[in-house]
Design an enzyme around this catalytic site. Sequence first.
Site, mmCIF file in Angstrom:
data_model
loop_
_atom_site.group_PDB
_atom_site.id
_atom_site.type_symbol
_atom_site.label_atom_id
_atom_site.label_comp_id
_atom_site.label_asym_id
_atom_site.label_seq_id
_atom_site.Cartn_x
_atom_site.Cartn_y
_atom_site.Cartn_z
ATOM 1 N N GLU A 175 0.851 -1.207 0.000
ATOM 2 C CA GLU A 175 0.000 0.000 0.000
ATOM 3 C C GLU A 175 0.886 1.257 0.000
ATOM 4 O O GLU A 175 0.789 2.137 0.849
ATOM 5 C CB GLU A 175 -0.985 0.020 1.174
ATOM 6 C CG GLU A 175 -2.129 1.011 0.969
ATOM 7 C CD GLU A 175 -3.120 1.047 2.124
ATOM 8 O OE1 GLU A 175 -2.878 1.776 3.093
ATOM 9 O OE2 GLU A 175 -4.149 0.342 2.035
ATOM 10 N N HIS A 215 -11.759 7.930 14.460
ATOM 11 C CA HIS A 215 -10.646 7.710 15.395
ATOM 12 C C HIS A 215 -9.432 8.585 15.153
ATOM 13 O O HIS A 215 -8.539 8.617 15.990
ATOM 14 C CB HIS A 215 -10.191 6.250 15.325
ATOM 15 C CG HIS A 215 -9.459 5.925 14.053
ATOM 16 N ND1 HIS A 215 -8.090 6.058 13.938
ATOM 17 C CD2 HIS A 215 -9.894 5.516 12.844
ATOM 18 C CE1 HIS A 215 -7.728 5.720 12.707
ATOM 19 N NE2 HIS A 215 -8.797 5.391 12.033
ATOM 20 N N ARG A 248 -6.235 10.814 14.936
ATOM 21 C CA ARG A 248 -5.584 11.638 15.976
ATOM 22 C C ARG A 248 -5.868 13.116 15.796
ATOM 23 O O ARG A 248 -6.149 13.834 16.750
ATOM 24 C CB ARG A 248 -4.068 11.425 15.910
ATOM 25 C CG ARG A 248 -3.531 10.489 16.956
ATOM 26 C CD ARG A 248 -2.021 10.426 16.876
ATOM 27 N NE ARG A 248 -1.445 9.756 18.028
ATOM 28 C CZ ARG A 248 -1.507 8.457 18.269
ATOM 29 N NH1 ARG A 248 -2.156 7.666 17.452
ATOM 30 N NH2 ARG A 248 -0.950 7.940 19.341
ATOM 31 N N HIS A 269 -13.963 2.704 18.426
ATOM 32 C CA HIS A 269 -12.540 2.408 18.602
ATOM 33 C C HIS A 269 -12.233 2.313 20.096
ATOM 34 O O HIS A 269 -12.871 2.972 20.917
ATOM 35 C CB HIS A 269 -11.760 3.563 17.963
ATOM 36 C CG HIS A 269 -10.293 3.313 17.786
ATOM 37 N ND1 HIS A 269 -9.414 3.316 18.834
ATOM 38 C CD2 HIS A 269 -9.555 3.069 16.677
ATOM 39 C CE1 HIS A 269 -8.190 3.084 18.381
ATOM 40 N NE2 HIS A 269 -8.250 2.929 17.066
HETATM 41 C C1 UD1 Z 1 -3.466 3.690 14.898
HETATM 42 C C2 UD1 Z 1 -2.648 4.259 13.739
HETATM 43 C C3 UD1 Z 1 -3.573 4.799 12.670
HETATM 44 C C4 UD1 Z 1 -4.616 3.787 12.266
HETATM 45 C C5 UD1 Z 1 -5.331 3.260 13.490
HETATM 46 C C6 UD1 Z 1 -6.286 2.174 13.094
HETATM 47 C C7 UD1 Z 1 -0.517 5.344 14.264
HETATM 48 C C8 UD1 Z 1 0.151 6.579 14.670
HETATM 49 N N1 UD1 Z 1 -1.858 5.379 14.194
HETATM 50 O O1 UD1 Z 1 -4.143 4.772 15.500
HETATM 51 O O2 UD1 Z 1 -2.794 5.158 11.539
HETATM 52 O O3 UD1 Z 1 -5.530 4.420 11.429
HETATM 53 O O4 UD1 Z 1 -4.373 2.730 14.400
HETATM 54 O O5 UD1 Z 1 -7.252 1.946 14.049
HETATM 55 O O6 UD1 Z 1 0.118 4.345 14.014
HETATM 56 N N2 UD1 Z 1 -6.337 0.843 22.187
HETATM 57 C C9 UD1 Z 1 -6.715 -0.244 22.950
HETATM 58 N N3 UD1 Z 1 -6.772 -1.476 22.359
HETATM 59 C C10 UD1 Z 1 -6.460 -1.664 21.045
HETATM 60 C C11 UD1 Z 1 -6.082 -0.553 20.275
HETATM 61 C C12 UD1 Z 1 -6.021 0.677 20.862
HETATM 62 O O7 UD1 Z 1 -6.995 -0.110 24.121
HETATM 63 O O8 UD1 Z 1 -6.527 -2.791 20.567
HETATM 64 C C13 UD1 Z 1 -6.293 2.187 22.819
HETATM 65 C C14 UD1 Z 1 -5.070 2.372 23.723
HETATM 66 O O9 UD1 Z 1 -5.460 3.138 24.817
HETATM 67 C C15 UD1 Z 1 -4.126 3.185 22.840
HETATM 68 C C16 UD1 Z 1 -5.102 4.019 22.020
HETATM 69 O O10 UD1 Z 1 -6.218 3.176 21.804
HETATM 70 O O11 UD1 Z 1 -3.244 3.958 23.601
HETATM 71 C C17 UD1 Z 1 -4.570 4.561 20.721
HETATM 72 O O12 UD1 Z 1 -4.000 3.518 19.928
HETATM 73 P P1 UD1 Z 1 -2.840 3.881 18.850
HETATM 74 O O13 UD1 Z 1 -2.417 2.648 18.132
HETATM 75 O O14 UD1 Z 1 -1.770 4.674 19.506
HETATM 76 O O15 UD1 Z 1 -3.551 4.885 17.881
HETATM 77 P P2 UD1 Z 1 -4.796 4.671 16.928
HETATM 78 O O16 UD1 Z 1 -5.626 5.896 17.038
HETATM 79 O O17 UD1 Z 1 -5.430 3.364 17.149
HETATM 80 N N1 UDP Z 2 -13.098 -2.427 11.127
HETATM 81 C C1 UDP Z 2 -13.441 -3.571 11.883
HETATM 82 N N2 UDP Z 2 -14.298 -3.439 12.914
HETATM 83 C C2 UDP Z 2 -14.850 -2.250 13.269
HETATM 84 C C3 UDP Z 2 -14.489 -1.102 12.538
HETATM 85 C C4 UDP Z 2 -13.598 -1.224 11.468
HETATM 86 O O1 UDP Z 2 -12.987 -4.665 11.576
HETATM 87 O O2 UDP Z 2 -15.629 -2.211 14.229
HETATM 88 C C5 UDP Z 2 -12.142 -2.564 10.021
HETATM 89 C C6 UDP Z 2 -12.597 -2.051 8.692
HETATM 90 O O3 UDP Z 2 -13.224 -3.070 7.951
HETATM 91 C C7 UDP Z 2 -11.300 -1.576 8.036
HETATM 92 C C8 UDP Z 2 -10.412 -1.225 9.190
HETATM 93 O O4 UDP Z 2 -10.997 -1.794 10.348
HETATM 94 O O5 UDP Z 2 -10.679 -2.606 7.315
HETATM 95 C C9 UDP Z 2 -10.318 0.256 9.328
HETATM 96 O O6 UDP Z 2 -9.692 0.569 10.511
HETATM 97 P P1 UDP Z 2 -9.538 2.040 11.040
HETATM 98 O O7 UDP Z 2 -10.619 2.900 10.496
HETATM 99 O O8 UDP Z 2 -9.400 1.923 12.521
HETATM 100 O O9 UDP Z 2 -8.124 2.470 10.457
HETATM 101 P P2 UDP Z 2 -7.684 3.206 9.108
HETATM 102 O O10 UDP Z 2 -8.186 2.425 7.954
HETATM 103 O O11 UDP Z 2 -8.216 4.600 9.191
HETATM 104 O O12 UDP Z 2 -6.193 3.201 9.203
#
Ligand code: UD1
Ligand code: UDP
Length: 367
Positions: free
Chosen positions: A120, A207, A209, A240
Amino acid sequence: MRKKIMLVFGTRPEAIKMCPLILECQKRQAEFEVVVCVSGQHAHMLMPVLDYFQIKPDYDLAVMKDEQTLSDITVAVLNKLGPVLAQEKPDILLVHGDTTTTFAAALAAFYQQIPVGHVEAGLRTYDMQSPYPEEFNRHAAGILASYHFAPTEWSARNLISEKTDPSRVFVTGNTVLDAIKSTLRQDYRHEELDWARDSSLILVTAHRRENQGQPMARMFAAIRRIVEDHPEVKVIYPIHKNPKVRQVADQYLQGHQRIHLIEPLDVFDFHNFMSRCQIILTDSGGLQEEASAVKKPVLLMRGTTERPEGVEAGIIEMVGTDEEQIYQSVSRLLKDPQLYHKMISGKNPFGDGCASRRIADILAEVL
Ligand code: UD1
Ligand code: UDP
């Protein structure tokens, strides 16, 4: 000779898009030895994806902690992946997309002079603040990579215009289309969808940032107004795990009988929800591609997109994070069947479901 391919990823979307490629490479045992390493940047949202695709990681770096900062993730991945790379010595390390795991893993491989393949590759907004920090991460991964698997012609052109060697850039389609081939079911049922039957269902995710705080408050205020003013609308929002997102969602969206805030869905469920809703309202990256596959309009709550092919095809409308604009755009789409039909009538520009096979073919040739 068999080549050793190692894949590193850490978040839900990376897993959804890397699993089809892992399965494809694992099938070709005569050509590849496959090593799967998860960073564990996501803990709870990552494992269900691996379970669904029946993939057992060889390594889990388990880096996630609550309120993790970008530095926390970067440092932890660098420190913990280094020894694994030194031990495994893969012929190539594959990373995906634009997360902090992607950037740090590519850097760790570069420090050990292990070639990096970027899956990607070439998505761009050319705005370092949006999406933040993903735009940086994908530029950086591109600089560190030797092979670039671009999902579309447009993303390949971006790389070439940045002076990437064209012979190292391959247009493959997006592997998410491979994933969605295995998840959609005609006979799918879910109690939430039973609840939403006969409504105009809006599926929400958010979600990013850069949207946390005020932008997210405006987005959710708009959603609340839409539901209040359109009695036919129901909203399902699988939230999320990030507490910063949950807090604002609770404040604006709790307590309305036509809004259901639910836990994140497994990918199998989520894809089937997508294919049965009416409108997708999101700030996600990957949903933009999946929506094209299931032919549902996306109102994108962002000011930029790295997937302009979807805007060009008509299926994505960028509505920003302004409350009034989101409210007006959703209301217009709810009331205008012709507009709705126009949005979903274009071709899917993101691939044909064969990206993993193409990437594996290329790996077999170049390694
Ligand atoms: C991350 C990625 C973003 C992606 C997103 C997909 C970076 C900087 N960001 O952002 O590009 O779009 O994942 O969802 O790499 N948490 C949990 N359990 C989980 C996951 C997250 O508790 O399984 C909570 C934790 O408190 C964590 C917070 O979510 O600190 C943020 O997670 P983080 O991976 O830092 O950022 P995302 O917003 O998920
Ligand atoms: N997704 C999932 N369960 C959910 C919400 C999203 O499996 O409840 C999947 C969705 O099909 C997609 C991916 O998570 O493939 C998108 O993730 P997210 O939006 O967190 O990250 P991004 O694509 O913005 O990096």
